[in-house]
Design a protein around this motif. Structure first.
Motif, PDB file in Angstrom:
ATOM      1  N   TYR B  53       0.851  -1.125   0.007  1.00 30.02           N
ATOM      2  CA  TYR B  53      -0.090   0.031   0.062  1.00 30.02           C
ATOM      3  C   TYR B  53       0.753   1.221  -0.067  1.00 30.02           C
ATOM      4  CZ  TYR B  53      -4.185  -2.656   1.423  1.00 30.02           C
ATOM      5  OH  TYR B  53      -5.166  -3.487   1.534  1.00 30.02           O
ATOM      6  N   VAL B  54       1.849   1.157   0.909  1.00 27.62           N
ATOM      7  CA  VAL B  54       2.827   2.479   0.979  1.00 27.62           C
ATOM      8  C   VAL B  54       4.074   1.941   1.620  1.00 27.62           C
ATOM      9  CG1 VAL B  54       1.823   2.815   3.483  1.00 27.62           C
ATOM     10  CG2 VAL B  54       3.153   4.597   2.173  1.00 27.62           C
ATOM     11  N   THR B  56       7.306   4.153   2.448  1.00 28.16           N
ATOM     12  CA  THR B  56       8.114   5.326   2.341  1.00 28.16           C
ATOM     13  C   THR B  56       9.723   5.199   3.131  1.00 28.16           C
ATOM     14  OG1 THR B  56       7.348   6.219   4.358  1.00 28.16           O
ATOM     15  CG2 THR B  56       6.114   6.595   2.559  1.00 28.16           C
ATOM     16  N   ARG B  58       9.880   5.995   5.935  1.00 28.19           N
ATOM     17  CA  ARG B  58       9.742   6.076   7.185  1.00 28.19           C
ATOM     18  C   ARG B  58       8.605   4.935   7.793  1.00 28.19           C
ATOM     19  NH1 ARG B  58       7.812  11.541   9.885  1.00 28.19           N
ATOM     20  NH2 ARG B  58       8.527  10.504  11.760  1.00 28.19           N
ATOM     21  N   CYS B  59       7.782   4.498   6.955  1.00 33.62           N
ATOM     22  CA  CYS B  59       6.642   3.399   7.165  1.00 33.62           C
ATOM     23  C   CYS B  59       6.265   2.567   5.972  1.00 33.62           C
ATOM     24  CB  CYS B  59       5.830   3.795   8.057  1.00 33.62           C
ATOM     25  SG  CYS B  59       4.554   4.969   7.726  1.00 33.62           S
ATOM     26  N   ALA B  61       3.197  -0.490   4.571  1.00 32.59           N
ATOM     27  CA  ALA B  61       2.203  -1.321   4.997  1.00 32.59           C
ATOM     28  C   ALA B  61       1.687  -2.223   3.729  1.00 32.59           C
ATOM     29  CB  ALA B  61       0.808  -0.386   5.346  1.00 32.59           C
ATOM     30  N   GLU B  63      -0.516  -5.753   2.298  1.00 34.75           N
ATOM     31  CA  GLU B  63      -1.467  -7.123   2.429  1.00 34.75           C
ATOM     32  C   GLU B  63      -0.341  -8.260   1.738  1.00 34.75           C
ATOM     33  OE1 GLU B  63      -3.889  -6.813   4.272  1.00 34.75           O
ATOM     34  OE2 GLU B  63      -4.597  -4.888   3.712  1.00 34.75           O
ATOM     35  N   THR B  89       4.739  -6.131  12.166  1.00 35.74           N
ATOM     36  CA  THR B  89       3.828  -6.527  12.863  1.00 35.74           C
ATOM     37  C   THR B  89       2.963  -7.385  11.628  1.00 35.74           C
ATOM     38  OG1 THR B  89       3.647  -4.849  14.537  1.00 35.74           O
ATOM     39  CG2 THR B  89       1.641  -6.190  14.139  1.00 35.74           C
ATOM     40  N   ARG B  91      -0.645  -9.090  11.307  1.00 39.98           N
ATOM     41  CA  ARG B  91      -1.972  -9.145  11.728  1.00 39.98           C
ATOM     42  C   ARG B  91      -2.853 -10.290  10.839  1.00 39.98           C
ATOM     43  NH1 ARG B  91      -5.661  -6.722  15.416  1.00 39.98           N
ATOM     44  NH2 ARG B  91      -7.585  -7.262  14.951  1.00 39.98           N
ATOM     45  N   SER B 155      -2.128  -8.463   7.210  1.00 40.57           N
ATOM     46  CA  SER B 155      -1.855  -7.394   7.027  1.00 40.57           C
ATOM     47  C   SER B 155      -0.594  -7.166   7.634  1.00 40.57           C
ATOM     48  CB  SER B 155      -2.861  -6.291   7.807  1.00 40.57           C
ATOM     49  OG  SER B 155      -4.123  -6.021   7.071  1.00 40.57           O
ATOM     50  N   PHE B 157       2.118  -4.151   9.161  1.00 37.04           N
ATOM     51  CA  PHE B 157       2.516  -2.998   9.346  1.00 37.04           C
ATOM     52  C   PHE B 157       4.155  -2.981   9.593  1.00 37.04           C
ATOM     53  CE2 PHE B 157      -1.518  -3.822  11.461  1.00 37.04           C
ATOM     54  CZ  PHE B 157      -2.452  -3.661  10.630  1.00 37.04           C
ATOM     55  N   SER B 158       4.890  -1.954   9.136  1.00 36.61           N
ATOM     56  CA  SER B 158       6.295  -2.027   9.299  1.00 36.61           C
ATOM     57  C   SER B 158       6.972  -0.819   9.121  1.00 36.61           C
ATOM     58  CB  SER B 158       7.037  -3.172   8.423  1.00 36.61           C
ATOM     59  OG  SER B 158       6.947  -2.790   7.165  1.00 36.61           O
ATOM     60  N   THR B 159       8.286  -0.822   9.219  1.00 35.98           N
ATOM     61  CA  THR B 159       9.090   0.185   9.124  1.00 35.98           C
ATOM     62  C   THR B 159       9.609  -0.083   7.520  1.00 35.98           C
ATOM     63  OG1 THR B 159      10.848  -1.060   9.755  1.00 35.98           O
ATOM     64  CG2 THR B 159      10.255   0.444  11.224  1.00 35.98           C
TER      65      THR B 159
END
Lengths: 179, 179
Positions: B53-54, B56, B58-59, B61, B63, B89, B91, B155, B157-159
């Motif tokens: 999804y993104v 950058t 800095r972070c 995300a 799927e 993470t 999920r 999902s 979620f990460s750096t």
């Protein structure tokens, strides 16, 4: 007592919306959904339901649940020491979101804000997010958003959150002061 | 030609699983789901479908979509200069995930790995994720995972992700080498 009842009621409504959008929570998570009214006492108009999945020193992910026409009021995530401020991506999972950031103001905004709060909404460049659409805000971007008629579920992917440090345009807002 | 057909087929299956789990994508996103076989040529056994999804500085995300019993093979996200390595993470949104990290090995693992690849799976501390459950991996944690019988949607979620830099236990794996 009323407060507790209202929190339980808002949590129940938020969980229903998450269910409708296919997002599964554990029982523990359902009971820690934050009901935030920004200390304004008009949670149906200005308020946000928030579930934080993870918030470490390096990254953060949340679900934001907005009831129909509910507003997350204008704010900015400031720099804190060496931290340049929060970067965040809003991804609409369900419903419709009217997001406002600095830029050319829209002529006929989709959002409607309470008359006596209008002066606290100063950026009017409109981004309309439907399910599957997203927008990334660089650090220190003033912003606010409102859900459409059916409410909205928004996934937020970001750097670390320091909610207590958020700066709201409305000086009477306290981020920690959920009803 | 076969390659293109297979990618289209895998993308279609991944989109169906996302639909089943309530996750909405734009048409552009559907067409950029990464079909990764790790250059092993056995994508039904070892492979991952990924939508970023993104991502950058800095972070990040994503799927991750896994078909029934499909494996994301053992790897680590290394430090790169001042970057300490990726924190992530996972999920579970849909299905079941068997996640393996360093620690006490489980006696009877739920995962099954191909016989001729067994030596490339060295950590066997088992974490069983059902929908709504998640697990955060600190940087430089060796890990791998497999979907259960029905597949899984996860999902992440990460750096920041530097996929090309990932180090796999199986030296024949190339992260960029999707079929």
């Amino acid at each position: 007592m009323l407060m507790h009842e209202k929190i339980a009621d808002f949590r129940e409504k938020a969980v229903k919306m998450l269910n409708n959008s296919g997002i599964v929570l554990t029982e523990i998570e359902k009971n820690r959904i934050e009901i935030c009214d920004y200390n304004l006492g008009m949670p149906n108009e200005i308020g946000t339901q928030i579930l934080t999945y993870v918030n470490t020193s390096r990254c953060c992910a949340k679900e934001l649940i907005l009831f129909p026409h509910q507003i997350c009021p204008e704010h900015i995530h400031p720099a804190i020491g060496a931290y340049p401020g929060k970067e965040e991506t809003f991804r609409c999972r369900w419903g419709e979101v009217y997001l406002y950031v600095p830029g050319t103001p829209v002529q006929k905004p989709l959002a409607k804000v309470p008359e006596n709060s209008k002066k606290y909404f100063t950026v009017w460049h409109e981004i309309f997010l439907h399910p599957g659409e997203q927008y990334t805000l660089r650090e220190q971007t003033l912003h606010w958003f409102q859900a459409g008629t059916g409410g909205a579920v928004i996934s937020e992917f970001s750097t670390q959150s320091f909610d207590n440090e958020d700066i709201f345009t409305d000086p009477s807002i306290k981020r920690i002061g959920s009803f």
